[in-house]
Design an enzyme around this catalytic site. Structure first.
Site, mmCIF file in Angstrom:
data_model
loop_
_atom_site.group_PDB
_atom_site.id
_atom_site.type_symbol
_atom_site.label_atom_id
_atom_site.label_comp_id
_atom_site.label_asym_id
_atom_site.label_seq_id
_atom_site.Cartn_x
_atom_site.Cartn_y
_atom_site.Cartn_z
ATOM 1 C CB SER A 52 -0.949 0.011 1.201
ATOM 2 O OG SER A 52 -0.230 0.167 2.406
ATOM 3 C CE LYS A 109 -3.122 2.223 4.068
ATOM 4 N NZ LYS A 109 -2.365 1.070 4.555
#
Length: 226
Positions: free
Chosen positions: A43, A86
């Site tokens: 990710s 993230k």
């Protein structure tokens, strides 16, 4: 105690204490302020690939800023307790929307202004076909988080129906450091502390030797045989 012995003793104490301060301070900082993790998903590619070792400073969510890469824990959303990595796109009060333009020309906007994201995989700010558009006002005390690999990231976009997909600042566990700079500095402090402690021990031994050394007795001239 001779002057040389006294000086060596003082030097031993000073150097040893300095070594203890550096060494113990470095260990304490590493244990309390730094953490390490291994990236397990794609990710955040290409910034961080699976298997990459990253280090982070333990910090609260109220201290992070837009653009920071953070680690957080949100088991109620992800179903596990492991840390997730993230990037912070919006903080409390921001309006985050996607997207202006299309394809690689698309840009996420923050407070109406397109942002440059050179870290994106393939230059895709929106994430490609099938990714929903969004327009979120980030509540105070919460953060809007996205992966750098927008086409393969389960981030705020996956939870838009729950407070706009935002995450609580209290869920943040740390901010990724810039490369290995901070860990290297801490490691150097610990190593230098160990060297100084050993040097202090050496000086202490030298001082002890000097103290035990006795000057040779002086024989009066009248006792010297002819």
């Amino acid at each position: 105690m001779s002057g040389a012995g006294r000086r060596l003793g003082v030097a031993a104490v000073v150097v040893g204490l300095l070594g203890l301060v550096l060494g113990l301070g470095g260990v304490a900082y590493a244990r309390l302020e730094l953490g390490g993790a291994v990236v397990s998903s794609e990710s955040m590619a290409p910034t961080y690939e699976p298997g990459d070792r990253i280090f982070y400073e333990r910090t609260g969510g109220d201290e992070v800023r837009r653009g920071d890469v953070v680690l957080f824990s949100a088991p109620e959303r992800y179903g596990f307790d492991a840390l997730v990595v993230k990037r912070v796109i919006g903080v409390g009060g921001d309006r985050v929307a996607c997207c202006t333009g299309t394809g690689t020309a698309a840009r996420v906007t923050v407070n109406g202004k397109p942002i440059e994201e050179p870290y994106l995989k393939g230059g895709e700010a929106g994430g490609g076909f099938g990714i929903p558009a969004y327009d979120v006002r980030v509540p105070e005390g919460r953060l809007f988080l996205l992966g750098d690999n927008r086409a393969n990231a389960r981030d705020s976009r996956a939870f838009l129906d729950d407070r706009g997909g935002t995450f609580a600042e209290s869920e943040i566990r740390g901010r990724v450091t810039d490369g290995y700079t901070v860990p290297a500095v801490v490691g150097t402090a610990i190593a230098l502390g160990a060297v100084l402690i050993l040097a202090g021990v050496g000086l202490g031994i030298a001082a002890r030797v000097v103290r035990r050394r006795r000057p040779a007795p002086i024989t009066p001239n009248w006792q010297i045989p002819a």
